[in-house]
Design a protein around this motif. Structure first.
Motif, mmCIF file in Angstrom:
data_model
loop_
_atom_site.group_PDB
_atom_site.id
_atom_site.type_symbol
_atom_site.label_atom_id
_atom_site.label_comp_id
_atom_site.label_asym_id
_atom_site.label_seq_id
_atom_site.Cartn_x
_atom_site.Cartn_y
_atom_site.Cartn_z
ATOM 1 N N ARG A 45 -9.287 1.005 -2.732
ATOM 2 C CA ARG A 45 -8.578 -0.070 -3.419
ATOM 3 C C ARG A 45 -9.138 -1.430 -3.000
ATOM 4 N NH1 ARG A 45 -2.976 2.440 -1.309
ATOM 5 N NH2 ARG A 45 -4.204 2.110 0.583
ATOM 6 N N GLY B 69 -3.459 2.700 -6.068
ATOM 7 C CA GLY B 69 -4.881 2.716 -6.371
ATOM 8 C C GLY B 69 -5.167 3.060 -7.810
ATOM 9 N N ASN C 32 0.099 -0.332 -8.627
ATOM 10 C CA ASN C 32 -1.264 -0.676 -8.231
ATOM 11 C C ASN C 32 -1.532 -0.406 -6.758
ATOM 12 O OD1 ASN C 32 -3.066 -2.207 -10.417
ATOM 13 N ND2 ASN C 32 -0.908 -2.607 -10.860
#
Length: 597
Positions: A416, A221, A218
């Protein structure tokens, strides 16, 4: 929409039109500069390490010149969710695989075992059919909205926009909490899955390993999430299809047990625990189907939602039919609901309760159980990955709408929602409770917070789709400007609301009077705590913001324009008309393919 005193109701339309035609929207090169991940690398010099560090700095977008001084909070939230700078890096292939296999995980591979025990093979099939049809209604209606308005937070933003901001706050928070609790529980499921092979290593070690893996994915992104889900979904899809083929062979007598046929439907029987058993399957089915809506949640981070989202939405029909309904049928033929191995699994996180592994073991196939267990591990990692994605994007959407502290809406230069991701990762550390003897009790009460949340969210999506259609009619506009029209139309949303509401009633019934037990106050709160929490949240939000004078947004005031990527409505109408005319002239089999695929 309720306007402040002295505010011209048409001014929002003018401001929205100005925004849609502003350089920030029209200049595709500039708007996609950060979405391709090149925003900071092209605008900043220095080494690769420097550019990496700079990527965590907040996105710096030029103001669009919209005067929000006299806007109501709801008007501001609509503009904010439409211009939220999440990176548009999901390609069509990512969205297709997320739609087909994105949320296939512990609910199907493991939780289906508990559902089989509670309801029997017929109860399992009926539960999956009802929830599956309602999910089809939900995703079709949601797909129609997401193609039209690919905004930050997707359906959470639609609750605020088409119904009421109190709805958006409450249901968005419940949805985020569902994913938030799911993350540490999936980490625990990973460690339990590993114990199929190795019981000597402390499970907390495996929690740490998979925590680092999921967190790392994660940090790359949305592209990292998309790529990971693309390949993990391929593995899951191939595994389920392979299981179906092997399952049919075992049923027909290829395994050690000889011909099975419909033996287990007669002995021990088709149903277990009667009608209550069928109702008990619904919660398990909700966990199995949960996450299908992630396709729409990813709308704001998709490069071309008008082309890719309709295809992804239609894939859900095949996903439900092949991966859930057919699997439920095969499992019901292969595993009796009183199988001792099935009964020994006392939770959805107990790997021994997986009917997939039990079925293959019963067939006497030596290697496949290990392969299937590895697939289950992949599925658990995938759902853990989706948990971080789903929670962080929902929190970011709530923040940009002003419904929770604005710090959660922080977006870095790589697109993000970093603060929301870090908060989700922090809660994920609860996975280390696997080393505690009381971790089962803790997570039982955590899950009680969002036990019925999935059903409430799905009902709200169907209702929001109806509100969208009603608003179109109330403002004298037609479906001619709708890029993707739900194949089930408003009938799907009406029937979806009806079925899901009856399921909630059934769940409340078996929670008050559990199977084989007297009425239990504890069982009710464990299964239905989300119901009073939802009511309290709505009441508290309306009281805090003193909005009791408005139960819902007036249909005439619903904003039907802000957030479109197709800024020229007349041009869009012409394109849609041309596409429909081209389709009308095609052969029947191509029309059939286009309808379902």
């Amino acid at each position: 929409m309720s306007y402040e005193k002295g505010k011209n109701p048409s001014s929002l339309d003018e401001e929205a039109h100005s925004y849609r035609n502003s350089p920030a929207i029209q200049d595709d090169d500039r708007s996609s500069s950060y979405s391709s991940g090149s925003y900071y690398s092209e605008s900043k010099g220095g080494s690769a390490f420097t550019r990496f560090i700079d990527s965590f700095k907040p996105i710096d977008l030029e103001e669009d010149g919209i005067d929000t001084t006299n806007m109501t909070p709801m008007e501001k939230s609509i503009i904010a969710s439409a211009r939220h700078p999440l990176a548009r890096r999901l390609k069509s292939r990512h969205l297709q695989m997320i739609a087909i296999g994105g949320s296939i995980g512990t609910g199907l591979f493991i939780g289906s075992g508990y559902s089989l025990y509670m309801g029997g093979p017929a109860g399992l099939l009926i539960g999956y059919l009802l929830v599956g049809y309602s999910m089809l209604c939900v995703i079709y209606g949601l797909g129609e909205l997401s193609v039209q308005f690919p905004v930050s937070g997707s359906f959470n933003a639609y609750f605020t926009r088409f119904v009421d901001d109190s709805w958006g706050f409450t249901l968005g928070l419940l949805y985020a909490t569902s994913w938030l609790v799911s993350f540490p529980s999936e980490l625990i499921a990973c460690s339990m899955t590993i114990q199929y092979w190795n019981t000597s290593v402390n499970p907390a070690v495996w929690v740490a390993v998979f925590y680092v893996v999921i967190v790392s994915i994660n940090f790359f992104g949305v592209k990292g999430y998309g790529e990971a889900e693309f390949y993990l979904s391929i593995i899951k899809v191939v595994a389920v299809v392979g299981f179906l083929i092997v399952g049919v062979c075992i049923i027909c007598g290829v395994g050690e047990g000889g011909y099975i046929g419909g033996r287990y439907w007669h002995n021990p029987g088709s149903f277990n625990h009667g009608f209550k058993g069928v109702c008990s399957v619904f919660i398990g089915a909700a966990f199995s189907f949960g996450g299908i809506e992630l396709v729409a949640l990813a709308a704001a981070e998709t490069r071309n939602p008008r082309k890719s989202l309709p295809k992804a939405t239609k894939q859900v029909f095949w996903r439900i039919t092949i991966f859930y309904i057919l699997t439920a049928i095969i499992i019901g033929f292969l595993v009796p609901y009183n199988n001792p191995m099935l009964l020994s699994g006392n939770s959805s996180e107990d790997i021994v309760a997986s009917p997939f592994v039990i079925a293959i073991q019963s067939g006497g196939i030596k290697v496949l159980p290990h392969i299937m267990n590895a697939v289950i591990l992949v599925a658990v990692v995938s759902v853990g990955n989706s948990s971080v994605y789903g929670c962080s994007r929902t929190l970011a959407s709530l923040a940009v709408q002003g419904l929770i502290p604005s710090i959660f809406g922080y977006i870095d230069r790589a697109g993000r929602p970093m603060v929301a991701i870090m908060f989700t990762n922090l809660v994920g550390l609860l996975g280390f409770l696997v080393a505690s003897e009381n971790q089962g009790t803790v997570f039982t009460w955590f899950f009680s917070i969002c036990s019925l949340a999935a059903f409430f969210t799905w009902i709200a999506i169907c209702f929001t789709h109806l509100r969208w259609r009603w608003a179109l009619a109330a403002q004298g506009r037609s479906l001619d400007e709708v890029a993707f029209v739900s194949p089930l139309g408003t009938f799907g949303s009406y029937s979806g609301i009806l079925i899901l509401s009856l399921i909630v009633v059934g769940e409340i019934w078996i929670s008050i009077w559990p199977i084989g037990e007297p009425a239990s106050n504890i069982t009710f709160w464990q299964n239905c705590l989300s119901l009073p929490l939802m009511l309290v949240s709505i009441i508290a939000h309306k009281t805090w913001y003193r909005s009791w004078n408005r139960i819902m947004v007036k249909l005439e005031d619903v904003d039907l324009d802000t957030g479109r990527r197709d800024v020229d409505v007349e041009l869009l109408k012409q394109e849609i008309a041309d596409e429909r005319e081209t389709l009308r002239q095609q052969p029947f089999y191509l029309k059939f393919y286009h309808f379902w695929c």
